[in-house]
Design an enzyme around this catalytic site. Structure first.
Site, PDB file in Angstrom:
ATOM      1  N   ALA A   1     -60.290  57.324  69.446  1.00  0.00           N
ATOM      2  CA  ALA A   1     -61.119  57.633  68.291  1.00  0.00           C
ATOM      3  C   ALA A   1     -61.148  56.429  67.350  1.00  0.00           C
ATOM      4  O   ALA A   1     -60.269  55.564  67.413  1.00  0.00           O
ATOM      5  CB  ALA A   1     -60.559  58.855  67.569  1.00  0.00           C
ATOM      6  N   PRO A   2     -62.164  56.374  66.480  1.00  0.00           N
ATOM      7  CA  PRO A   2     -62.239  55.258  65.534  1.00  0.00           C
ATOM      8  C   PRO A   2     -60.964  55.166  64.700  1.00  0.00           C
ATOM      9  O   PRO A   2     -60.415  56.189  64.298  1.00  0.00           O
ATOM     10  CB  PRO A   2     -63.434  55.611  64.659  1.00  0.00           C
ATOM     11  CG  PRO A   2     -64.246  56.556  65.454  1.00  0.00           C
ATOM     12  CD  PRO A   2     -63.296  57.291  66.348  1.00  0.00           C
TER      13      PRO A   2
ATOM     14  N   GLY B   1     -56.576  52.073  66.203  1.00  0.00           N
ATOM     15  CA  GLY B   1     -55.873  50.814  66.410  1.00  0.00           C
ATOM     16  C   GLY B   1     -56.229  50.092  67.689  1.00  0.00           C
ATOM     17  O   GLY B   1     -55.446  49.309  68.200  1.00  0.00           O
ATOM     18  N   LYS B   2     -57.452  50.307  68.191  1.00  0.00           N
ATOM     19  CA  LYS B   2     -57.846  49.659  69.440  1.00  0.00           C
ATOM     20  C   LYS B   2     -57.939  48.142  69.256  1.00  0.00           C
ATOM     21  O   LYS B   2     -57.385  47.372  70.048  1.00  0.00           O
ATOM     22  CB  LYS B   2     -59.188  50.225  69.928  1.00  0.00           C
ATOM     23  CG  LYS B   2     -59.137  51.717  70.195  1.00  0.00           C
ATOM     24  CD  LYS B   2     -60.452  52.251  70.719  1.00  0.00           C
ATOM     25  CE  LYS B   2     -61.576  52.253  69.709  1.00  0.00           C
ATOM     26  NZ  LYS B   2     -61.355  53.157  68.578  1.00  0.00           N
ATOM     27  N   THR B   3     -58.639  47.746  68.208  1.00  0.00           N
ATOM     28  CA  THR B   3     -58.775  46.319  67.940  1.00  0.00           C
ATOM     29  C   THR B   3     -57.418  45.694  67.650  1.00  0.00           C
ATOM     30  O   THR B   3     -57.095  44.616  68.145  1.00  0.00           O
ATOM     31  CB  THR B   3     -59.709  46.099  66.734  1.00  0.00           C
ATOM     32  OG1 THR B   3     -60.881  46.875  66.929  1.00  0.00           O
ATOM     33  CG2 THR B   3     -60.072  44.648  66.588  1.00  0.00           C
TER      34      THR B   3
ATOM     35  N   GLU C   1     -53.467  77.267  71.472  1.00  0.00           N
ATOM     36  CA  GLU C   1     -52.927  76.426  72.547  1.00  0.00           C
ATOM     37  C   GLU C   1     -51.688  77.070  73.169  1.00  0.00           C
ATOM     38  O   GLU C   1     -51.479  76.991  74.376  1.00  0.00           O
ATOM     39  CB  GLU C   1     -52.598  75.022  72.030  1.00  0.00           C
ATOM     40  CG  GLU C   1     -53.814  74.212  71.559  1.00  0.00           C
ATOM     41  CD  GLU C   1     -54.894  74.064  72.626  1.00  0.00           C
ATOM     42  OE1 GLU C   1     -54.550  74.013  73.831  1.00  0.00           O
ATOM     43  OE2 GLU C   1     -56.085  74.021  72.262  1.00  0.00           O
TER      44      GLU C   1
ATOM     45  N   ASP D   1     -63.732  76.855  76.059  1.00  0.00           N
ATOM     46  CA  ASP D   1     -62.986  77.613  77.070  1.00  0.00           C
ATOM     47  C   ASP D   1     -63.884  78.653  77.715  1.00  0.00           C
ATOM     48  O   ASP D   1     -63.911  78.800  78.940  1.00  0.00           O
ATOM     49  CB  ASP D   1     -61.807  78.359  76.419  1.00  0.00           C
ATOM     50  CG  ASP D   1     -60.816  77.406  75.789  1.00  0.00           C
ATOM     51  OD1 ASP D   1     -60.769  76.244  76.217  1.00  0.00           O
ATOM     52  OD2 ASP D   1     -60.098  77.847  74.870  1.00  0.00           O
TER      53      ASP D   1
HETATM   54  P1  ADP Z   1     -60.260  50.751  65.993  1.00  0.00           P
HETATM   55  O1  ADP Z   1     -60.532  49.426  66.585  1.00  0.00           O
HETATM   56  O2  ADP Z   1     -59.589  51.699  66.949  1.00  0.00           O
HETATM   57  O3  ADP Z   1     -61.409  51.399  65.303  1.00  0.00           O
HETATM   58  P2  ADP Z   1     -58.606  49.197  64.295  1.00  0.00           P
HETATM   59  O4  ADP Z   1     -57.750  48.544  65.283  1.00  0.00           O
HETATM   60  O5  ADP Z   1     -59.730  48.411  63.749  1.00  0.00           O
HETATM   61  O6  ADP Z   1     -59.160  50.565  64.848  1.00  0.00           O
HETATM   62  O7  ADP Z   1     -57.685  49.738  63.115  1.00  0.00           O
HETATM   63  C1  ADP Z   1     -58.002  49.514  61.773  1.00  0.00           C
HETATM   64  C2  ADP Z   1     -56.759  49.318  60.967  1.00  0.00           C
HETATM   65  O8  ADP Z   1     -55.973  50.492  60.940  1.00  0.00           O
HETATM   66  C3  ADP Z   1     -55.848  48.256  61.523  1.00  0.00           C
HETATM   67  O9  ADP Z   1     -56.195  46.999  61.070  1.00  0.00           O
HETATM   68  C4  ADP Z   1     -54.483  48.692  61.006  1.00  0.00           C
HETATM   69  O10 ADP Z   1     -54.288  48.241  59.697  1.00  0.00           O
HETATM   70  C5  ADP Z   1     -54.597  50.189  60.979  1.00  0.00           C
HETATM   71  N1  ADP Z   1     -54.009  50.794  62.171  1.00  0.00           N
HETATM   72  C6  ADP Z   1     -54.667  51.504  63.116  1.00  0.00           C
HETATM   73  N2  ADP Z   1     -53.817  51.939  64.068  1.00  0.00           N
HETATM   74  C7  ADP Z   1     -52.608  51.465  63.756  1.00  0.00           C
HETATM   75  C8  ADP Z   1     -51.322  51.576  64.368  1.00  0.00           C
HETATM   76  N3  ADP Z   1     -51.128  52.238  65.505  1.00  0.00           N
HETATM   77  N4  ADP Z   1     -50.289  50.954  63.758  1.00  0.00           N
HETATM   78  C9  ADP Z   1     -50.465  50.283  62.616  1.00  0.00           C
HETATM   79  N5  ADP Z   1     -51.640  50.156  61.988  1.00  0.00           N
HETATM   80  C10 ADP Z   1     -52.711  50.734  62.535  1.00  0.00           C
HETATM   81 ZN    ZN Z   2     -58.713  76.525  74.248  1.00  0.00          ZN
END
Ligand code: ADP
Ligand code: ZN
Length: 618
Positions: free
Chosen positions: A211-212, A215-217, A433, A509
């Site tokens: 999800a957005p 922390g993917k980036t 659940e 479901d």
């Molecule tokens: P996505 O790419 O999934 O939309 P981002 O990687 O851009 O999300 O995350 C945005 C910000 O949120 C990061 O720069 C960081 O500050 C914070 N963040 C998100 N996930 C984490 C995590 N698992 N641990 C620490 N900080 C996080």
């Molecule tokens: Zn269910």
């Protein structure tokens, strides 16, 4: 590169104009213009020679010292200023049919001459072209943000190259599984030769799904940071440009640049913007996107990982990706990131509150407990809001009151986006659940429960019960299918029992249960009433949600009614069975629901522990 090209374009325009002016000056400077009438006077007096006639102009030479009073005063003055002798002149030719006769009569040599019109010709060709170029250049700039005519294809697509991302795995909290999976990529990037020697198989592409804000980036950057390699990043939506072919050129350029800097990471954010299944858009095709996607596939196939370039991509909508992207040799490694659980949230809060001064009483665990459904980015935002709140009050440290205010604020924003659950809903989801899980445990033919979670993922599912198949299945028996249907209804029935009310949460479901029952009846001949016959339904294309032309069903209206009746009957039977099971296991259902509310995620171990107190009644 681009600067230079623009410069030379303007330089040539300026040079051209200057040349025209010089040419103009020299071609006209010393020539006197005579009115035609004066020319005729001079002609009659025999004072001109060497005439050359064109359509419009007569060029010639005046025999100077004899101009005398013949010409008009002005002309005489002008000619006299240039001293005596012979002076070139020109005169505009008027329609004078007797001119040639006059010339012959005066015995003056004359010749025809083709007008030298190169100046006006060139001008009439070039001027519009130049104006067009200038307008075009301007338009291109407006459309592509920064690109110009000369720079099409030269990637100005914002390829962000970071030599050192400066992010490490220490900055990423709460997603340890994903980190573990990517550790291998880090190892490889650190020492590609070693892997190559050992013949290790390295993934070419890693797709991070989540999800957005999960922390993917951040994770991709951390991989680059840990390995100490450059990080090229670009967003999928930036690839897709207005002009067909530009995106493809950008992809080519990106890979070229990356190859020179190998080992390195190429990160494509929003892969879905670029990699939507081909032919899926309503408007027909999007040539540009398809070309760009094809180019990406070509580039991915074309280079081998041994060079040390690893492609990472992120998406929150993996289901709409073109299947071609997920084939072996492309994005064949999938790393899923869920929203963080209670412990994960606490860890993320710890990471982000390192930069702020916390007051002694701040309990990050308590804050984590109050923020179910928050993603990493939301938590980062929360800490920031709290710090701002404290700063506004001119405090020296951020205290619990600041966090309270920040939670309200962030939650308010998130609620609008429908992403977090309020406590009451969380309770409903927990018992729902738990119902799935208990029924699954109470059915000998169903898969064991692996993990139960009430952390929302995506938009639709508020919680999920994951079952782990013990073996790969190609055939399913009727008894197994019935058990599966029971498990699907377990959530709904649990809600009925615990709350005496039902929620909309069971919609998915019910739909799946209904589909399964319908298939049992119409495809597998598993209904007592309708027997062994199969009933073809209109086909819809697999995966694609495209309406197909209406097809004929192969059965009658009566049969359709019978099928519907049978579906209802089988679902009602299942409902009754499930109700009995859950009533018999009411103690476990309540205990599991309560534990879920508290822990949010329960793994197999914790479930075993709970059920060891009082085993499930089959
Ligand atoms: P996505 O790419 O999934 O939309 P981002 O990687 O851009 O999300 O995350 C945005 C910000 O949120 C990061 O720069 C960081 O500050 C914070 N963040 C998100 N996930 C984490 C995590 N698992 N641990 C620490 N900080 C996080
Ligand atoms: Zn269910």
């Amino acid at each position: 590169m681009e600067q230079k090209q623009q410069f030379s374009l303007w330089f040539s325009v300026a040079a051209f104009v200057a040349m025209l002016m010089i040419q103009n000056y020299f071609s006209q400077g010393h020539v006197s213009h005579l009115p035609y009438s004066e020319f005729k006077v001079l002609l009659a007096a025999g004072k001109v020679k060497d005439l050359a006639l064109t359509d419009q102009v007569i060029y010639g030479t005046v025999i100077g010292d004899s101009v005398g009073g013949l010409a008009g005063k002005e002309t005489t003055d002008r000619l006299n200023q240039q001293g005596t002798g012979e002076h070139p002149f020109e005169t505009i030719r008027v329609n004078d049919p007797t001119l040639v006769q006059d010339l012959e009569a005066a015995k003056i040599s004359f010749s025809g001459k083709v007008d030298n019109k190169w100046f006006s010709t060139i001008l009439s060709w070039f001027l519009p072209a130049i104006i067009f170029l200038v307008i075009w250049q301007f338009a291109m700039k407006r459309m592509s943000g920064a690109g110009g005519l000369m720079s099409i294809g030269k990637s100005k697509a914002k390829v962000y190259m970071e030599k050192e991302t400066g992010v490490t795995f220490g900055d990423v909290a709460g997603i340890d599984e994903a980190k573990d999976e990517l550790m291998q990529v880090v190892e490889f990037l650190k020492a590609p030769e070693r892997y190559r020697r050992l013949g290790g198989k390295i993934p070419k592409g890693v797709l991070i799904v989540g999800a957005p804000g999960t922390g993917k980036t951040l994770l991709a950057k951390a991989v680059a940071g840990e390995a100490g390699v450059p990080f090229f990043s670009m967003s999928g939506s930036e690839f897709v440009e207005m002009f067909v072919g530009v995106g493809a050129a950008r992809v080519r350029d990106l890979f070229e640049q990356a190859e020179q800097k190998a080992p390195c990471i190429i990160f494509i954010d929003e892969l879905d913007a670029l990699g939507k299944a081909r032919g899926m858009s309503v408007m027909g095709g999007n040539d540009e996107r398809e070309q760009t996607l094809n180019q990406l596939l070509v580039e991915m196939d074309g280079f081998d990982t041994n060079k040390g370039v690893i492609i990472m991509a992120a998406t929150n909508r993996p289901e709409i990706l073109d299947p071609a992207l997920l084939r072996p040799g492309r994005f064949d490694r999938l790393v899923a990131i869920d929203r963080p659980d209670l412990i994960g949230r606490k860890k993320i809060l710890e990471v982000h509150s390192k930069q702020v001064t916390l007051a002694p009483g701040v309990d990050l665990a308590a804050i984590a407990a109050r923020t179910p459904g928050f993603a990493g980015a939301d938590l980062a935002n929360l800490v920031n809001e709290a710090a701002l709140h404290a700063a506004r009050a001119e405090k020296t440290a951020v205290d619990m009151g600041d966090f309270d205010a920040a939670i309200d604020r962030v939650q308010g924003g998130l609620e609008k986006k429908n992403r977090i659950i309020i406590p009451k809903e969380k309770e409903t989801v927990a018992y729902h659940e738990a119902g799935h899980a208990i029924v699954a445990e109470a059915r000998p033919n169903s898969d064991r429960v692996g993990k139960i979670s009430i952390i929302p993922r995506g938009i639709a599912a508020l919680g999920y019960t994951q079952q782990i198949p013990t073996e790969d299945r190609y055939l399913l028996k009727k008894s197994e299918l019935l058990d599966r249907i029971d498990v699907l209804l377990g959530g709904r029935v649990a809600e009925e029992l615990v709350f005496g009310d039902v929620s909309t949460g069971a919609q998915n479901d019910l739909q799946r249960a209904t589909d399964m029952v319908r298939h049992m009846i119409t495809h597998y001949g598993m209904s007592d009433t309708l027997g062994l016959a199969t009933f073809e339904e209109p086909r819809t294309p697999l995966f694609l949600n495209v309406p197909m032309p209406q097809q004929q069903t192969t059965y009658s209206e009566q049969t359709a009614q019978a099928i519907d009746g049978e579906i209802r009957k089988m679902l009602a039977e299942s409902h009754a069975r499930v109700e009995k099971t859950l009533q018999a296991n009411r103690g476990n259902l309540d205990a599991l629901g309560k534990l879920l509310l508290e822990k949010e995620v329960i793994d197999r171990e914790a479930l075993d522990e709970l059920l060891s107190v009082s085993p499930v009644v089959l």
